[in-house]
Design a protein around this motif. Structure first.
Motif, PDB file in Angstrom:
ATOM      1  N   CYS A 283      15.824  16.861  21.583  1.00 21.27           N
ATOM      2  CA  CYS A 283      16.828  17.758  21.004  1.00 21.27           C
ATOM      3  C   CYS A 283      17.623  17.003  19.939  1.00 21.27           C
ATOM      4  N   THR A 284      17.873  15.705  20.193  1.00 19.64           N
ATOM      5  CA  THR A 284      18.645  14.901  19.249  1.00 19.64           C
ATOM      6  C   THR A 284      17.842  14.495  18.018  1.00 19.64           C
ATOM      7  N   SER A 285      16.570  14.877  17.956  1.00 19.03           N
ATOM      8  CA  SER A 285      15.810  14.680  16.719  1.00 19.03           C
ATOM      9  C   SER A 285      16.407  15.559  15.628  1.00 19.03           C
ATOM     10  N   CYS A 286      16.956  16.708  16.020  1.00 17.20           N
ATOM     11  CA  CYS A 286      17.528  17.659  15.067  1.00 17.20           C
ATOM     12  C   CYS A 286      19.037  17.847  15.226  1.00 17.20           C
TER      13      CYS A 286
ATOM     14  N   LYS B  28      13.602   9.855  26.273  1.00 19.98           N
ATOM     15  CA  LYS B  28      12.953  10.835  25.397  1.00 19.98           C
ATOM     16  C   LYS B  28      12.258  11.961  26.166  1.00 19.98           C
ATOM     17  N   GLU B  29      11.538  11.625  27.206  1.00 13.41           N
ATOM     18  CA  GLU B  29      10.759  12.619  27.947  1.00 13.41           C
ATOM     19  C   GLU B  29      11.621  13.550  28.801  1.00 13.41           C
ATOM     20  N   THR B  30      12.841  13.146  29.143  1.00 17.14           N
ATOM     21  CA  THR B  30      13.666  13.950  30.045  1.00 17.14           C
ATOM     22  C   THR B  30      14.916  14.531  29.385  1.00 17.14           C
ATOM     23  N   GLN B  31      15.181  14.146  28.148  1.00 14.64           N
ATOM     24  CA  GLN B  31      16.405  14.604  27.494  1.00 14.64           C
ATOM     25  C   GLN B  31      16.504  16.122  27.418  1.00 14.64           C
ATOM     26  N   ALA B  32      15.452  16.781  26.997  1.00 16.43           N
ATOM     27  CA  ALA B  32      15.492  18.242  26.843  1.00 16.43           C
ATOM     28  C   ALA B  32      15.865  18.921  28.153  1.00 16.43           C
ATOM     29  N   GLY B  33      15.372  18.415  29.261  1.00 12.51           N
ATOM     30  CA  GLY B  33      15.699  18.995  30.559  1.00 12.51           C
ATOM     31  C   GLY B  33      17.188  18.989  30.837  1.00 12.51           C
ATOM     32  N   VAL B  34      17.884  17.946  30.391  1.00  9.90           N
ATOM     33  CA  VAL B  34      19.331  17.869  30.555  1.00  9.90           C
ATOM     34  C   VAL B  34      19.991  18.938  29.682  1.00  9.90           C
ATOM     35  N   CYS B  35      19.549  19.071  28.450  1.00  9.41           N
ATOM     36  CA  CYS B  35      20.119  20.069  27.535  1.00  9.41           C
ATOM     37  C   CYS B  35      19.850  21.487  28.034  1.00  9.41           C
ATOM     38  N   TYR B  36      18.672  21.710  28.615  1.00 11.31           N
ATOM     39  CA  TYR B  36      18.296  23.045  29.100  1.00 11.31           C
ATOM     40  C   TYR B  36      19.170  23.517  30.263  1.00 11.31           C
ATOM     41  N   THR B  37      19.880  22.597  30.914  1.00 10.79           N
ATOM     42  CA  THR B  37      20.760  22.990  32.003  1.00 10.79           C
ATOM     43  C   THR B  37      21.724  24.069  31.525  1.00 10.79           C
ATOM     44  N   CYS B  38      22.200  23.934  30.295  1.00  3.96           N
ATOM     45  CA  CYS B  38      23.108  24.936  29.708  1.00  3.96           C
ATOM     46  C   CYS B  38      22.386  25.835  28.707  1.00  3.96           C
ATOM     47  N   HIS B  39      21.487  25.261  27.931  1.00  9.45           N
ATOM     48  CA  HIS B  39      20.828  25.990  26.846  1.00  9.45           C
ATOM     49  C   HIS B  39      19.520  26.630  27.336  1.00  9.45           C
TER      50      HIS B  39
ATOM     51  N   GLN C  53      34.608  22.556  26.367  1.00  6.30           N
ATOM     52  CA  GLN C  53      35.030  21.707  27.480  1.00  6.30           C
ATOM     53  C   GLN C  53      33.870  21.151  28.292  1.00  6.30           C
ATOM     54  N   VAL C  54      32.868  20.679  27.577  1.00 11.43           N
ATOM     55  CA  VAL C  54      31.779  19.937  28.212  1.00 11.43           C
ATOM     56  C   VAL C  54      32.204  18.477  28.165  1.00 11.43           C
ATOM     57  N   SER C  55      32.350  17.859  29.311  1.00 11.38           N
ATOM     58  CA  SER C  55      32.749  16.450  29.340  1.00 11.38           C
ATOM     59  C   SER C  55      31.525  15.577  29.102  1.00 11.38           C
ATOM     60  N   CYS C  56      31.770  14.326  28.812  1.00 10.12           N
ATOM     61  CA  CYS C  56      30.666  13.380  28.610  1.00 10.12           C
ATOM     62  C   CYS C  56      29.763  13.340  29.839  1.00 10.12           C
ATOM     63  N   SER C  57      30.389  13.376  31.030  1.00  6.41           N
ATOM     64  CA  SER C  57      29.608  13.310  32.266  1.00  6.41           C
ATOM     65  C   SER C  57      28.876  14.621  32.545  1.00  6.41           C
ATOM     66  N   GLY C  58      29.150  15.663  31.766  1.00  7.29           N
ATOM     67  CA  GLY C  58      28.391  16.901  31.883  1.00  7.29           C
ATOM     68  C   GLY C  58      26.943  16.695  31.467  1.00  7.29           C
ATOM     69  N   CYS C  59      26.712  15.707  30.620  1.00  5.98           N
ATOM     70  CA  CYS C  59      25.358  15.396  30.150  1.00  5.98           C
ATOM     71  C   CYS C  59      24.898  14.002  30.580  1.00  5.98           C
TER      72      CYS C  59
ATOM     73  N   ALA D  95      20.782   4.178  36.746  1.00  8.97           N
ATOM     74  CA  ALA D  95      20.126   3.097  36.014  1.00  8.97           C
ATOM     75  C   ALA D  95      19.492   3.618  34.730  1.00  8.97           C
ATOM     76  N   LYS D  96      18.927   4.835  34.780  1.00 14.18           N
ATOM     77  CA  LYS D  96      18.368   5.471  33.583  1.00 14.18           C
ATOM     78  C   LYS D  96      19.070   6.805  33.387  1.00 14.18           C
ATOM     79  N   ASP D  97      19.872   6.884  32.347  1.00 11.16           N
ATOM     80  CA  ASP D  97      20.564   8.119  32.014  1.00 11.16           C
ATOM     81  C   ASP D  97      19.529   9.071  31.417  1.00 11.16           C
ATOM     82  N   GLN D  98      19.235  10.159  32.125  1.00  8.84           N
ATOM     83  CA  GLN D  98      18.148  11.059  31.735  1.00  8.84           C
ATOM     84  C   GLN D  98      18.309  11.641  30.339  1.00  8.84           C
ATOM     85  N   VAL D  99      19.525  11.751  29.847  1.00  4.54           N
ATOM     86  CA  VAL D  99      19.736  12.294  28.504  1.00  4.54           C
ATOM     87  C   VAL D  99      19.343  11.267  27.433  1.00  4.54           C
ATOM     88  N   LEU D 100      19.217  10.002  27.813  1.00  2.00           N
ATOM     89  CA  LEU D 100      18.816   8.963  26.865  1.00  2.00           C
ATOM     90  C   LEU D 100      17.329   8.626  26.938  1.00  2.00           C
TER      91      LEU D 100
END
Length: 198
Positions: free
Chosen positions: A135-138, A102-113, A83-89, A95-100
């Motif tokens: 993270c999305t490289s793999c 490259k330099e900040t994406q991992a930080g968004v994923c680390y919120t849970c992981h 039950q992770v919603s789209c807006s959870g990430c 203006a800049k979605d941090q999950v999109l």
């Protein structure tokens, strides 16, 4: 927060595929919110986003437009099941979605992981901290047919996208590595170079 959407892809008025370009504006995502429009202070929108609200209506709102492609395996994916919603990430009003980025994406994923974040801080790790990969490289966060939501069918196929020289064939094959690179390597990080478990 609502005014920031004008600076995003969703706020583009000249593209009929976007909420604002289609003429639906806020209601494209937030549902029929006529009571909210009449008295915003008293009435909240029909569909509200964020961790305090149910994940399913949020994701359903996004999936009305974002179907197929990278989202084709969303239903039943690990994030959907937990039950992770789209807006959870994603931050669609930013203006800049941090999950999109490259330099900040991992930080968004680390919120849970958090365990993965800890592993990447070890002596030997993939270059996530340096922003050279994401993270999305793999992993396919919207779901995949592969184990661990890998971007390829197997762990090894995913590893070979960068480590082609390890594909072989080799004069002396090592069956455990042919089966799964993760038999010997800890992909997120290790204190044994190069990412070795021991």
């Amino acid at each position: 927060a609502q005014m920031g959407i004008a600076n995003t892809r969703h706020g583009v008025t000249g593209d009929a595929r976007t909420p604002f370009g289609s003429g639906k504006s806020c209601t494209a995502c937030h549902g029929d919110s006529s009571a909210h429009l009449q008295d915003p202070a008293k009435n909240k929108p029909a569909v509200r986003f964020g961790k305090a609200h149910a994940a399913l209506p949020q994701s359903e709102a996004c999936m009305t437009c974002h179907q197929g492609g990278k989202q084709i395996h969303w239903a039943g994916s690990a994030h959907d099941r937990t039950q992770v919603s789209c807006s959870g990430c994603h931050s669609v009003h930013a203006a800049k979605d941090q999950v999109l980025v490259k330099e900040t994406q991992a930080g968004v994923c680390y919120t849970c992981h958090k365990d993965v974040r800890a592993a990447t801080m070890r002596f030997s790790s993939h270059p996530l901290r340096q922003g050279l990969m994401t993270c999305t490289s793999c992993h396919a966060p919207h779901g995949s047919v592969a184990e661990h939501q890998m971007v390829r069918n197997t762990i090894n196929e995913t590893c070979y996208t960068c480590h082609a020289a390890q594909r072989g064939p080799f004069l002396w094959e090592h069956p455990p590595s042919r089966e799964d690179c993760a038999n010997c390597h800890s992909p997120h990080g290790s204190n044994n170079a190069p990412l070795l478990k021991a």
